[in-house]
Design a protein around this motif. Structure first.
Motif, PDB file in Angstrom:
ATOM      1  N   GLY A   1       0.829  -1.198   0.000  1.00 54.08           N
ATOM      2  CA  GLY A   1       0.000   0.000   0.000  1.00 54.08           C
ATOM      3  C   GLY A   1       0.864   1.248   0.000  1.00 54.08           C
ATOM      4  O   GLY A   1       2.032   1.221   0.397  1.00 54.08           O
ATOM      5  N   SER A   2       0.298   2.371  -0.443  1.00 52.25           N
ATOM      6  CA  SER A   2       1.043   3.628  -0.468  1.00 52.25           C
ATOM      7  C   SER A   2       0.061   4.788  -0.425  1.00 52.25           C
ATOM      8  O   SER A   2      -1.137   4.634  -0.712  1.00 52.25           O
ATOM      9  CB  SER A   2       1.929   3.729  -1.710  1.00 52.25           C
ATOM     10  N   CYS A   3       0.573   5.966  -0.075  1.00 51.34           N
ATOM     11  CA  CYS A   3      -0.259   7.161  -0.021  1.00 51.34           C
ATOM     12  C   CYS A   3       0.656   8.380  -0.075  1.00 51.34           C
ATOM     13  O   CYS A   3       1.831   8.309   0.317  1.00 51.34           O
ATOM     14  CB  CYS A   3      -1.082   7.176   1.266  1.00 51.34           C
ATOM     15  N   SER A   4       0.126   9.510  -0.552  1.00 52.06           N
ATOM     16  CA  SER A   4       0.934  10.731  -0.642  1.00 52.06           C
ATOM     17  C   SER A   4       0.093  11.956  -0.326  1.00 52.06           C
ATOM     18  O   SER A   4      -1.141  11.947  -0.463  1.00 52.06           O
ATOM     19  CB  SER A   4       1.558  10.866  -2.038  1.00 52.06           C
ATOM     20  N   TRP A   5       0.804  13.004   0.109  1.00 52.83           N
ATOM     21  CA  TRP A   5       0.183  14.290   0.421  1.00 52.83           C
ATOM     22  C   TRP A   5       1.098  15.398  -0.118  1.00 52.83           C
ATOM     23  O   TRP A   5       2.322  15.254  -0.119  1.00 52.83           O
ATOM     24  CB  TRP A   5       0.051  14.497   1.927  1.00 52.83           C
ATOM     25  N   ASN A   6       0.525  16.516  -0.533  1.00 58.71           N
ATOM     26  CA  ASN A   6       1.346  17.657  -0.947  1.00 58.71           C
ATOM     27  C   ASN A   6       0.592  18.950  -0.681  1.00 58.71           C
ATOM     28  O   ASN A   6      -0.644  18.963  -0.579  1.00 58.71           O
ATOM     29  CB  ASN A   6       1.761  17.543  -2.421  1.00 58.71           C
ATOM     30  N   GLY A   7       1.350  20.027  -0.551  1.00 62.89           N
ATOM     31  CA  GLY A   7       0.723  21.307  -0.296  1.00 62.89           C
ATOM     32  C   GLY A   7       1.687  22.457  -0.541  1.00 62.89           C
ATOM     33  O   GLY A   7       2.908  22.290  -0.459  1.00 62.89           O
ATOM     34  N   LEU A   8       1.149  23.624  -0.845  1.00 60.08           N
ATOM     35  CA  LEU A   8       1.946  24.820  -1.092  1.00 60.08           C
ATOM     36  C   LEU A   8       1.460  25.933  -0.174  1.00 60.08           C
ATOM     37  O   LEU A   8       0.306  26.367  -0.249  1.00 60.08           O
ATOM     38  CB  LEU A   8       1.813  25.257  -2.556  1.00 60.08           C
ATOM     39  N   ASP A   9       2.334  26.354   0.705  1.00 62.73           N
ATOM     40  CA  ASP A   9       2.021  27.453   1.616  1.00 62.73           C
ATOM     41  C   ASP A   9       2.522  28.742   0.981  1.00 62.73           C
ATOM     42  O   ASP A   9       3.714  29.065   1.029  1.00 62.73           O
ATOM     43  CB  ASP A   9       2.699  27.205   2.966  1.00 62.73           C
ATOM     44  N   ASP A  10       1.614  29.468   0.355  1.00 63.88           N
ATOM     45  CA  ASP A  10       1.960  30.671  -0.408  1.00 63.88           C
ATOM     46  C   ASP A  10       1.945  31.900   0.509  1.00 63.88           C
ATOM     47  O   ASP A  10       0.895  32.290   1.049  1.00 63.88           O
ATOM     48  CB  ASP A  10       0.952  30.852  -1.549  1.00 63.88           C
ATOM     49  N   GLN A  11       3.109  32.524   0.678  1.00 64.01           N
ATOM     50  CA  GLN A  11       3.233  33.709   1.529  1.00 64.01           C
ATOM     51  C   GLN A  11       3.414  34.988   0.709  1.00 64.01           C
ATOM     52  O   GLN A  11       3.959  35.984   1.202  1.00 64.01           O
ATOM     53  CB  GLN A  11       4.428  33.526   2.478  1.00 64.01           C
ATOM     54  N   GLY A  12       2.988  34.942  -0.536  1.00 64.38           N
ATOM     55  CA  GLY A  12       3.049  36.133  -1.386  1.00 64.38           C
ATOM     56  C   GLY A  12       4.475  36.581  -1.635  1.00 64.38           C
ATOM     57  O   GLY A  12       5.340  35.793  -2.058  1.00 64.38           O
ATOM     58  N   VAL A  13       4.777  37.860  -1.346  1.00 64.67           N
ATOM     59  CA  VAL A  13       6.107  38.410  -1.600  1.00 64.67           C
ATOM     60  C   VAL A  13       7.175  37.798  -0.694  1.00 64.67           C
ATOM     61  O   VAL A  13       8.375  37.937  -0.967  1.00 64.67           O
ATOM     62  CB  VAL A  13       6.103  39.947  -1.414  1.00 64.67           C
ATOM     63  N   ASP A  14       6.756  37.127   0.352  1.00 64.54           N
ATOM     64  CA  ASP A  14       7.717  36.476   1.257  1.00 64.54           C
ATOM     65  C   ASP A  14       8.094  35.072   0.788  1.00 64.54           C
ATOM     66  O   ASP A  14       8.856  34.376   1.453  1.00 64.54           O
ATOM     67  CB  ASP A  14       7.129  36.400   2.674  1.00 64.54           C
ATOM     68  N   GLY A  15       7.546  34.678  -0.351  1.00 66.08           N
ATOM     69  CA  GLY A  15       7.889  33.367  -0.898  1.00 66.08           C
ATOM     70  C   GLY A  15       6.872  32.291  -0.549  1.00 66.08           C
ATOM     71  O   GLY A  15       5.893  32.526   0.174  1.00 66.08           O
ATOM     72  N   SER A  16       7.105  31.122  -1.072  1.00 64.72           N
ATOM     73  CA  SER A  16       6.190  29.997  -0.855  1.00 64.72           C
ATOM     74  C   SER A  16       6.975  28.747  -0.468  1.00 64.72           C
ATOM     75  O   SER A  16       8.095  28.528  -0.948  1.00 64.72           O
ATOM     76  CB  SER A  16       5.378  29.715  -2.123  1.00 64.72           C
ATOM     77  N   ASP A  17       6.359  27.947   0.390  1.00 60.71           N
ATOM     78  CA  ASP A  17       6.976  26.687   0.812  1.00 60.71           C
ATOM     79  C   ASP A  17       6.165  25.515   0.279  1.00 60.71           C
ATOM     80  O   ASP A  17       4.949  25.412   0.529  1.00 60.71           O
ATOM     81  CB  ASP A  17       7.034  26.603   2.341  1.00 60.71           C
ATOM     82  N   TYR A  18       6.849  24.651  -0.453  1.00 59.24           N
ATOM     83  CA  TYR A  18       6.202  23.459  -1.009  1.00 59.24           C
ATOM     84  C   TYR A  18       6.692  22.230  -0.251  1.00 59.24           C
ATOM     85  O   TYR A  18       7.889  22.089   0.029  1.00 59.24           O
ATOM     86  CB  TYR A  18       6.540  23.309  -2.495  1.00 59.24           C
ATOM     87  N   ARG A  19       5.757  21.324   0.078  1.00 61.54           N
ATOM     88  CA  ARG A  19       6.123  20.085   0.767  1.00 61.54           C
ATOM     89  C   ARG A  19       5.381  18.904   0.150  1.00 61.54           C
ATOM     90  O   ARG A  19       4.228  19.018  -0.286  1.00 61.54           O
ATOM     91  CB  ARG A  19       5.773  20.161   2.264  1.00 61.54           C
ATOM     92  N   TRP A  20       6.085  17.784   0.144  1.00 60.24           N
ATOM     93  CA  TRP A  20       5.522  16.517  -0.348  1.00 60.24           C
ATOM     94  C   TRP A  20       5.893  15.419   0.642  1.00 60.24           C
ATOM     95  O   TRP A  20       7.045  15.313   1.071  1.00 60.24           O
ATOM     96  CB  TRP A  20       6.081  16.189  -1.734  1.00 60.24           C
ATOM     97  N   LEU A  21       4.909  14.600   1.001  1.00 57.10           N
ATOM     98  CA  LEU A  21       5.125  13.483   1.929  1.00 57.10           C
ATOM     99  C   LEU A  21       4.507  12.231   1.334  1.00 57.10           C
ATOM    100  O   LEU A  21       3.364  12.273   0.836  1.00 57.10           O
ATOM    101  CB  LEU A  21       4.461  13.799   3.281  1.00 57.10           C
ATOM    102  N   ASP A  22       5.228  11.131   1.357  1.00 58.29           N
ATOM    103  CA  ASP A  22       4.611   9.878   0.917  1.00 58.29           C
ATOM    104  C   ASP A  22       5.100   8.705   1.754  1.00 58.29           C
ATOM    105  O   ASP A  22       6.171   8.748   2.361  1.00 58.29           O
ATOM    106  CB  ASP A  22       4.818   9.633  -0.585  1.00 58.29           C
ATOM    107  N   ILE A  23       4.272   7.669   1.756  1.00 57.47           N
ATOM    108  CA  ILE A  23       4.561   6.461   2.511  1.00 57.47           C
ATOM    109  C   ILE A  23       4.323   5.240   1.644  1.00 57.47           C
ATOM    110  O   ILE A  23       3.395   5.218   0.829  1.00 57.47           O
ATOM    111  CB  ILE A  23       3.689   6.373   3.789  1.00 57.47           C
ATOM    112  N   SER A  24       5.179   4.237   1.817  1.00 58.24           N
ATOM    113  CA  SER A  24       5.033   2.965   1.116  1.00 58.24           C
ATOM    114  C   SER A  24       5.200   1.843   2.137  1.00 58.24           C
ATOM    115  O   SER A  24       6.113   1.878   2.970  1.00 58.24           O
ATOM    116  CB  SER A  24       6.087   2.832   0.008  1.00 58.24           C
TER     117      SER A  24
END
Length: 243
Positions: A103-126
Motif C-alpha cells: 500500500g502507499s499514499c501521498s500528500w502535498n501542499g503549497l504554503d503561499d506567503q506572497g512576496v515572502d515566498g512559498s513553501d512546497y512540501r511533499w510526503l509519501d509512505i510505502s
C-alpha cells in the motif's frame, strides 16, 4: 569329450518340459563347471528402494498478516504539521492489487506567503508486507532482504548531492535515515527518507520540499525530524492493524 550319464539324463528331461519351465529351472548348468550361481533377485522390474529425502525444515510464520490503510498510517495532525496547506488531508492512495501486502499514499501542499515566498512540501509512505514461503524463506527474512535493497536504492538516487545517511534508533527493528539535496525545475529540493523494517514489513517514508519566490529550502535537520516522527507512527499503525 563325452557327457556323463547323469548329466545327459538331466538334459533330456529338460527338453521334455515346456519352454517356460525350462527357462525357470533348466537354463543354467554352470554349477558343474565350478562357477557360483547368483542369488535370485527381487521381483523383475522392481526398483531398489531409495532412501527418502530429508524433509525441509518449515519456515517460521509471518508475525504480521495485514497492513493498515496507508493513508491512515500517519495521523492527520502530523500530516498537517509536515505539509502546510495540504491539498487533501485524507491523502491520495496509490494503486494496489493486494492491499494486505502492499500500500502507499501521498500528500502535498503549497504554503503561499506572497512576496515572502512559498513553501512546497511533499510526503509519501510505502508499505510492503512479506509472507513466509517454503521456497523463499520466512517473511522476516524476505523483509530483511527488501530493506537492504531499498536502502541501497535510496542512496543511489541519481543526481543527489550532499547525501548523508545514518541509523535511526527507535524506529522499527532496523532503520536507515538518508538525507540529500536534488535540483528539480531550477529549484533545490531537500529530501529526508526513512527506510525501516518492522518484523516482516518494510516501510519507506519520503519527505521533501523547497522554497519558491525567494523562500529558502527547508533545513535538512528539520526535514529529518518530521520524517522520523512519521515513520514511528507508521510502525505503530502496522502493529495496531494486526491486534
Amino acid at each position: 569329450m563325452h557327457r556323463s550319464a547323469p548329466r545327459l539324463t538331466r538334459i533330456l528331461a529338460c527338453a521334455a518340459v515346456p519352454v517356460m519351465l525350462v527357462a525357470a529351472g533348466c537354463s543354467s548348468d554352470s554349477d558343474s563347471s565350478g562357477g557360483s550361481t547368483s542369488a535370485p533377485s527381487a521381483a523383475a522390474g522392481s526398483a531398489a528402494p531409495s532412501a527418502s529425502a530429508a524433509p525441509r525444515p518449515s519456515v517460521a510464520p509471518p508475525k504480521y498478516t495485514d497492513l493498515p490503510d496507508a493513508c491512515k498510517a500517519i495521523v492527520t495532525k502530523t500530516v498537517e504539521e509536515l505539509v502546510p496547506e495540504v491539498k487533501k488531508k485524507s491523502g491520495t492512495p496509490g494503486k494496489s492489487s493486494d492491499m494486505a501486502s502492499r500500500g502507499s499514499c501521498s500528500w502535498n501542499g503549497l504554503d503561499d506567503q506572497g512576496v515572502d515566498g512559498s513553501d512546497y512540501r511533499w510526503l509519501d509512505i510505502s508499505l510492503v508486507r512479506f509472507d513466509s514461503e517454503q521456497a523463499l524463506g520466512s517473511g522476516e527474512q524476505r523483509a530483511q532482504e527488501k530493506y537492504t535493497e531499498k536502502v541501497a536504492e535510496v542512496k543511489a538516487t541519481e543526481g543527489a548531492t550532499d547525501l548523508r545517511n545514518s541509523g535511526a534508533p527507535g524506529v522499527g527493528n532496523e532503520a536507515t535515515a538518508v538525507s540529500y539535496a536534488l535540483k528539480k525545475t531550477d529549484s533545490k529540493f531537500r529530501y529526508a527518507v526513512i527506510v525501516t523494517r518492522t518484523e516482516n514489513v518494510v516501510i519507506t517514508i519520503s519527505y521533501n520540499g523547497t522554497g519558491y519566490a525567494g523562500a529558502e529550502p527547508p533545513a535538512a535537520a528539520d526535514m529529518m525530524e518530521g520524517t522520523v516522527k512519521a515513520a514511528k507512527e507508521a510502525v505503530a499503525a502496522v502493529a495496531s492493524a494486526n491486534k
